[in-house]
Write a protein that holds these residues in place. Structure first.
Motif, PDB file in Angstrom:
ATOM      1  N   ARG A 154       0.848  -1.189   0.000  1.00 29.86           N
ATOM      2  CA  ARG A 154       0.000   0.000   0.000  1.00 29.86           C
ATOM      3  C   ARG A 154       0.878   1.232   0.000  1.00 29.86           C
ATOM      4  O   ARG A 154       1.938   1.263   0.646  1.00 29.86           O
ATOM      5  CB  ARG A 154      -0.899  -0.015   1.233  1.00 29.86           C
ATOM      6  N   ILE A 155       0.434   2.249  -0.726  1.00 30.40           N
ATOM      7  CA  ILE A 155       1.143   3.517  -0.736  1.00 30.40           C
ATOM      8  C   ILE A 155       0.151   4.629  -0.454  1.00 30.40           C
ATOM      9  O   ILE A 155      -0.938   4.682  -1.036  1.00 30.40           O
ATOM     10  CB  ILE A 155       1.886   3.739  -2.080  1.00 30.40           C
ATOM     11  N   SER A 156       0.531   5.490   0.487  1.00 30.54           N
ATOM     12  CA  SER A 156      -0.325   6.602   0.873  1.00 30.54           C
ATOM     13  C   SER A 156       0.574   7.817   1.095  1.00 30.54           C
ATOM     14  O   SER A 156       1.387   7.812   2.025  1.00 30.54           O
ATOM     15  CB  SER A 156      -1.102   6.269   2.145  1.00 30.54           C
ATOM     16  N   GLY A 157       0.433   8.809   0.259  1.00 28.38           N
ATOM     17  CA  GLY A 157       1.354   9.939   0.316  1.00 28.38           C
ATOM     18  C   GLY A 157       2.753   9.419   0.049  1.00 28.38           C
ATOM     19  O   GLY A 157       2.997   8.756  -0.958  1.00 28.38           O
ATOM     20  N   GLY A 158       3.661   9.669   0.961  1.00 26.65           N
ATOM     21  CA  GLY A 158       5.024   9.170   0.814  1.00 26.65           C
ATOM     22  C   GLY A 158       5.308   7.910   1.596  1.00 26.65           C
ATOM     23  O   GLY A 158       6.452   7.448   1.635  1.00 26.65           O
ATOM     24  N   SER A 159       4.265   7.335   2.189  1.00 26.01           N
ATOM     25  CA  SER A 159       4.452   6.162   3.044  1.00 26.01           C
ATOM     26  C   SER A 159       4.048   4.888   2.322  1.00 26.01           C
ATOM     27  O   SER A 159       3.077   4.872   1.568  1.00 26.01           O
ATOM     28  CB  SER A 159       3.615   6.303   4.315  1.00 26.01           C
ATOM     29  N   THR A 160       4.819   3.837   2.586  1.00 33.55           N
ATOM     30  CA  THR A 160       4.525   2.535   2.004  1.00 33.55           C
ATOM     31  C   THR A 160       4.482   1.485   3.104  1.00 33.55           C
ATOM     32  O   THR A 160       5.202   1.585   4.109  1.00 33.55           O
ATOM     33  CB  THR A 160       5.595   2.132   0.970  1.00 33.55           C
ATOM     34  N   THR A 161       3.631   0.500   2.914  1.00 37.73           N
ATOM     35  CA  THR A 161       3.569  -0.646   3.820  1.00 37.73           C
ATOM     36  C   THR A 161       3.491  -1.909   2.981  1.00 37.73           C
ATOM     37  O   THR A 161       2.984  -1.893   1.860  1.00 37.73           O
ATOM     38  CB  THR A 161       2.364  -0.572   4.773  1.00 37.73           C
ATOM     39  N   TYR A 162       4.012  -2.988   3.561  1.00 36.22           N
ATOM     40  CA  TYR A 162       4.103  -4.257   2.841  1.00 36.22           C
ATOM     41  C   TYR A 162       3.666  -5.403   3.738  1.00 36.22           C
ATOM     42  O   TYR A 162       3.884  -5.397   4.950  1.00 36.22           O
ATOM     43  CB  TYR A 162       5.543  -4.506   2.389  1.00 36.22           C
ATOM     44  N   ALA A 163       3.090  -6.405   3.093  1.00 36.82           N
ATOM     45  CA  ALA A 163       2.852  -7.652   3.798  1.00 36.82           C
ATOM     46  C   ALA A 163       4.196  -8.295   4.117  1.00 36.82           C
ATOM     47  O   ALA A 163       5.159  -8.139   3.363  1.00 36.82           O
ATOM     48  CB  ALA A 163       2.013  -8.582   2.931  1.00 36.82           C
ATOM     49  N   ASP A 164       4.242  -9.006   5.221  1.00 38.02           N
ATOM     50  CA  ASP A 164       5.508  -9.618   5.642  1.00 38.02           C
ATOM     51  C   ASP A 164       6.081 -10.534   4.563  1.00 38.02           C
ATOM     52  O   ASP A 164       7.301 -10.619   4.403  1.00 38.02           O
ATOM     53  CB  ASP A 164       5.308 -10.408   6.938  1.00 38.02           C
ATOM     54  N   PHE A 165       5.201 -11.197   3.815  1.00 39.41           N
ATOM     55  CA  PHE A 165       5.690 -12.193   2.853  1.00 39.41           C
ATOM     56  C   PHE A 165       6.316 -11.578   1.606  1.00 39.41           C
ATOM     57  O   PHE A 165       6.856 -12.290   0.762  1.00 39.41           O
ATOM     58  CB  PHE A 165       4.567 -13.183   2.466  1.00 39.41           C
ATOM     59  N   VAL A 166       6.265 -10.243   1.458  1.00 40.57           N
ATOM     60  CA  VAL A 166       6.909  -9.598   0.308  1.00 40.57           C
ATOM     61  C   VAL A 166       7.953  -8.562   0.722  1.00 40.57           C
ATOM     62  O   VAL A 166       8.637  -8.004  -0.131  1.00 40.57           O
ATOM     63  CB  VAL A 166       5.899  -8.938  -0.655  1.00 40.57           C
ATOM     64  N   LYS A 167       8.089  -8.315   2.002  1.00 44.17           N
ATOM     65  CA  LYS A 167       9.051  -7.314   2.454  1.00 44.17           C
ATOM     66  C   LYS A 167      10.449  -7.651   1.970  1.00 44.17           C
ATOM     67  O   LYS A 167      10.907  -8.783   2.065  1.00 44.17           O
ATOM     68  CB  LYS A 167       9.035  -7.220   3.981  1.00 44.17           C
TER      69      LYS A 167
END
Length: 112
Positions: free
Chosen positions: A50-63
């Motif tokens: 997920r990307i929101s503004g300048g922040s990104t988050t990832y599921a553990d299995f793709v980090k």
């Protein structure tokens, strides 16, 4: 009218790379959080990144393997997938929750 169109899926060998694209139309995607999800046969759809503004988050299995990014000039969101594994095959979907919109999906297959 809001549309999300994914592209870039295909067949790749284990350890290979693909870059998925999500072209948005009907709205300015940079103003909203955008995400990639995937669904394998017989499994529930799951959040990948997920990307929101300048922040990104990832599921553990793709980090450490996948990177989400956006090109605001092209109104497009990308998912760079590296070091693909046999457990990564699925239909990958682009999503904008604020617009309640999903793309049609693009198939990713990992096989030697």
């Amino acid at each position: 009218q809001v549309h999300l169109v994914e592209s870039g899926g295909g067949l790749v060998q284990p350890g290979g790379s693909l870059r998925l694209s999500c072209a948005a139309s009907g709205f300015t995607s940079r103003l909203f959080a955008m995400s990639w999800h995937r669904q394998a046969p017989g499994k529930e759809r799951e959040l990948v990144a997920r990307i929101s503004g300048g922040s990104t988050t990832y599921a553990d299995f793709v980090k450490g393997r996948f990177t989400i990014s956006r090109d605001n000039g092209k109104n497009t969101v990308y998912l760079q997938m590296n070091s693909l594994k046999p457990e990564d095959p699925a239909v990958y979907y682009c999503h904008c929750s604020a617009k309640n919109s999903w793309g049609q999906g693009t198939q990713v297959t990992v096989s030697s």
